[in-house]
Design a protein around this motif. Structure first.
Motif, PDB file in Angstrom:
ATOM      1  N   MET A   1       5.148  26.375   3.645  1.00  0.00           N
ATOM      2  CA  MET A   1       4.417  25.831   2.512  1.00  0.00           C
ATOM      3  C   MET A   1       4.588  24.310   2.483  1.00  0.00           C
ATOM      4  O   MET A   1       5.666  23.795   2.686  1.00  0.00           O
ATOM      5  N   ALA A   2       3.505  23.646   2.221  1.00  0.00           N
ATOM      6  CA  ALA A   2       3.501  22.181   2.207  1.00  0.00           C
ATOM      7  C   ALA A   2       3.974  21.651   0.855  1.00  0.00           C
ATOM      8  O   ALA A   2       3.897  22.334  -0.160  1.00  0.00           O
ATOM      9  N   GLU A   3       4.451  20.433   0.878  1.00  0.00           N
ATOM     10  CA  GLU A   3       4.778  19.709  -0.350  1.00  0.00           C
ATOM     11  C   GLU A   3       3.778  18.559  -0.445  1.00  0.00           C
ATOM     12  O   GLU A   3       3.716  17.715   0.443  1.00  0.00           O
ATOM     13  N   VAL A   4       2.984  18.553  -1.515  1.00  0.00           N
ATOM     14  CA  VAL A   4       1.988  17.503  -1.698  1.00  0.00           C
ATOM     15  C   VAL A   4       2.552  16.458  -2.645  1.00  0.00           C
ATOM     16  O   VAL A   4       3.041  16.785  -3.725  1.00  0.00           O
ATOM     17  N   ARG A   5       2.494  15.208  -2.213  1.00  0.00           N
ATOM     18  CA  ARG A   5       2.995  14.093  -3.018  1.00  0.00           C
ATOM     19  C   ARG A   5       1.885  13.100  -3.314  1.00  0.00           C
ATOM     20  O   ARG A   5       1.062  12.807  -2.439  1.00  0.00           O
ATOM     21  N   GLU A   6       1.913  12.583  -4.533  1.00  0.00           N
ATOM     22  CA  GLU A   6       1.061  11.448  -4.854  1.00  0.00           C
ATOM     23  C   GLU A   6       1.744  10.222  -4.261  1.00  0.00           C
ATOM     24  O   GLU A   6       2.928  10.003  -4.478  1.00  0.00           O
ATOM     25  N   VAL A   7       1.019   9.450  -3.487  1.00  0.00           N
ATOM     26  CA  VAL A   7       1.585   8.323  -2.754  1.00  0.00           C
ATOM     27  C   VAL A   7       2.143   7.271  -3.708  1.00  0.00           C
ATOM     28  O   VAL A   7       1.464   6.839  -4.637  1.00  0.00           O
ATOM     29  N   ASP A   8       3.398   6.879  -3.462  1.00  0.00           N
ATOM     30  CA  ASP A   8       4.010   5.824  -4.280  1.00  0.00           C
ATOM     31  C   ASP A   8       4.790   4.823  -3.431  1.00  0.00           C
ATOM     32  O   ASP A   8       5.630   4.092  -3.932  1.00  0.00           O
ATOM     33  N   SER A   9       4.493   4.804  -2.131  1.00  0.00           N
ATOM     34  CA  SER A   9       5.143   3.827  -1.258  1.00  0.00           C
ATOM     35  C   SER A   9       4.216   3.482  -0.094  1.00  0.00           C
ATOM     36  O   SER A   9       3.295   4.240   0.226  1.00  0.00           O
ATOM     37  N   ASP A  10       4.483   2.354   0.530  1.00  0.00           N
ATOM     38  CA  ASP A  10       3.701   1.953   1.703  1.00  0.00           C
ATOM     39  C   ASP A  10       3.869   2.962   2.834  1.00  0.00           C
ATOM     40  O   ASP A  10       2.927   3.230   3.579  1.00  0.00           O
ATOM     41  N   ALA A  11       5.046   3.526   2.974  1.00  0.00           N
ATOM     42  CA  ALA A  11       5.298   4.494   4.043  1.00  0.00           C
ATOM     43  C   ALA A  11       4.463   5.758   3.841  1.00  0.00           C
ATOM     44  O   ALA A  11       3.881   6.289   4.795  1.00  0.00           O
ATOM     45  N   GLN A  12       4.384   6.234   2.602  1.00  0.00           N
ATOM     46  CA  GLN A  12       3.564   7.422   2.325  1.00  0.00           C
ATOM     47  C   GLN A  12       2.082   7.117   2.534  1.00  0.00           C
ATOM     48  O   GLN A  12       1.342   7.947   3.060  1.00  0.00           O
ATOM     49  N   ARG A  13       1.668   5.932   2.147  1.00  0.00           N
ATOM     50  CA  ARG A  13       0.265   5.540   2.366  1.00  0.00           C
ATOM     51  C   ARG A  13      -0.035   5.503   3.867  1.00  0.00           C
ATOM     52  O   ARG A  13      -1.087   5.964   4.308  1.00  0.00           O
ATOM     53  N   ALA A  14       0.892   4.984   4.655  1.00  0.00           N
ATOM     54  CA  ALA A  14       0.720   4.973   6.106  1.00  0.00           C
ATOM     55  C   ALA A  14       0.626   6.396   6.648  1.00  0.00           C
ATOM     56  O   ALA A  14      -0.158   6.664   7.574  1.00  0.00           O
ATOM     57  N   ASP A  15       1.395   7.317   6.075  1.00  0.00           N
ATOM     58  CA  ASP A  15       1.318   8.724   6.484  1.00  0.00           C
ATOM     59  C   ASP A  15      -0.071   9.288   6.202  1.00  0.00           C
ATOM     60  O   ASP A  15      -0.647  10.002   7.039  1.00  0.00           O
ATOM     61  N   ALA A  16      -0.628   8.979   5.026  1.00  0.00           N
ATOM     62  CA  ALA A  16      -1.985   9.440   4.686  1.00  0.00           C
ATOM     63  C   ALA A  16      -2.985   8.882   5.689  1.00  0.00           C
ATOM     64  O   ALA A  16      -3.858   9.603   6.194  1.00  0.00           O
ATOM     65  N   PHE A  17      -2.857   7.602   5.987  1.00  0.00           N
ATOM     66  CA  PHE A  17      -3.774   6.959   6.929  1.00  0.00           C
ATOM     67  C   PHE A  17      -3.631   7.560   8.332  1.00  0.00           C
ATOM     68  O   PHE A  17      -4.630   7.693   9.052  1.00  0.00           O
ATOM     69  N   ASP A  18      -2.413   7.921   8.720  1.00  0.00           N
ATOM     70  CA  ASP A  18      -2.200   8.533  10.035  1.00  0.00           C
ATOM     71  C   ASP A  18      -2.949   9.865  10.145  1.00  0.00           C
ATOM     72  O   ASP A  18      -3.575  10.156  11.171  1.00  0.00           O
ATOM     73  N   VAL A  19      -2.874  10.672   9.093  1.00  0.00           N
ATOM     74  CA  VAL A  19      -3.580  11.964   9.093  1.00  0.00           C
ATOM     75  C   VAL A  19      -5.086  11.719   9.180  1.00  0.00           C
ATOM     76  O   VAL A  19      -5.788  12.354   9.975  1.00  0.00           O
ATOM     77  N   ARG A  20      -5.585  10.792   8.379  1.00  0.00           N
ATOM     78  CA  ARG A  20      -7.016  10.486   8.395  1.00  0.00           C
ATOM     79  C   ARG A  20      -7.459   9.952   9.752  1.00  0.00           C
ATOM     80  O   ARG A  20      -8.534  10.297  10.237  1.00  0.00           O
ATOM     81  N   GLN A  21      -6.644   9.115  10.363  1.00  0.00           N
ATOM     82  CA  GLN A  21      -6.956   8.584  11.696  1.00  0.00           C
ATOM     83  C   GLN A  21      -7.099   9.731  12.694  1.00  0.00           C
ATOM     84  O   GLN A  21      -8.060   9.785  13.468  1.00  0.00           O
ATOM     85  N   THR A  22      -6.162  10.653  12.658  1.00  0.00           N
ATOM     86  CA  THR A  22      -6.186  11.784  13.584  1.00  0.00           C
ATOM     87  C   THR A  22      -7.407  12.662  13.368  1.00  0.00           C
ATOM     88  O   THR A  22      -8.126  13.007  14.310  1.00  0.00           O
ATOM     89  N   VAL A  23      -7.650  13.035  12.103  1.00  0.00           N
ATOM     90  CA  VAL A  23      -8.727  13.988  11.804  1.00  0.00           C
ATOM     91  C   VAL A  23     -10.106  13.347  11.894  1.00  0.00           C
ATOM     92  O   VAL A  23     -10.999  13.855  12.583  1.00  0.00           O
ATOM     93  N   PHE A  24     -10.299  12.253  11.189  1.00  0.00           N
ATOM     94  CA  PHE A  24     -11.646  11.698  11.104  1.00  0.00           C
ATOM     95  C   PHE A  24     -12.022  10.817  12.298  1.00  0.00           C
ATOM     96  O   PHE A  24     -13.102  10.967  12.858  1.00  0.00           O
TER      97      PHE A  24
END
Length: 143
Positions: free
Chosen positions: A1-24
């Motif tokens: 099961m995943a843990e979903v977090r609302e982004v509150d740091s630059d590192a988490q934002r980079a993680d979101a961007f990494d997923v988007r880069q891979t998928v899109f």
């Protein structure tokens, strides 16, 4: 099961961007110049993690008072069909309610429309193209 977090740091934002880069960008061929846009700073970003590894992402904006727009919903190909998209959308909807938004809209890739329909979103209008991919607008009331 995943843990979903609302982004509150630059590192988490980079993680979101990494997923988007891979998928899109890498998987679907979306132009990087379109994928990252002028709305990144105003949007609320979300990341799904499994054992510390980012596996999904989404973002939420409020383009009009009371109306939220769900964007950039992505789950890594190897982790699809596990309910992660559903968990991401639940977190986005909770955040929208916390911000007193009364309706959400999104532009679904046509191949994902059934997923959003199962979550209570209704199709509006005709199919259109966005980033070279067929989409439909969908909406859901949060009231």
């Amino acid at each position: 099961m995943a843990e979903v977090r609302e982004v509150d740091s630059d590192a988490q934002r980079a993680d979101a961007f990494d997923v988007r880069q891979t998928v899109f960008v890498e998987e679907q061929g979306v132009d990087e110049a379109i994928e990252y846009d002028e709305h990144e700073d105003e949007a609320v970003h979300f990341v799904a993690y499994d054992d510390g590894q980012p596996i999904g992402a989404a973002r939420l904006r409020e383009p009009n008072p009371g109306l939220g727009k769900v964007e950039r919903v992505a789950v890594l190909e190897s982790r699809r069909e596990e309910g992660i998209g559903r968990e991401l959308m639940a977190a986005v909807e909770d955040a929208a309610r916390d911000r007193d938004l009364t309706e959400l809209k999104l532009h679904s890739q046509t191949r994902a429309a059934a997923f959003y329909r199962r979550l209570g979103y209704e199709r509006r209008g005709e199919e259109f193209e966005e980033a070279g991919i067929p989409h439909v607008e969908m909406r859901k009331s949060l009231e």
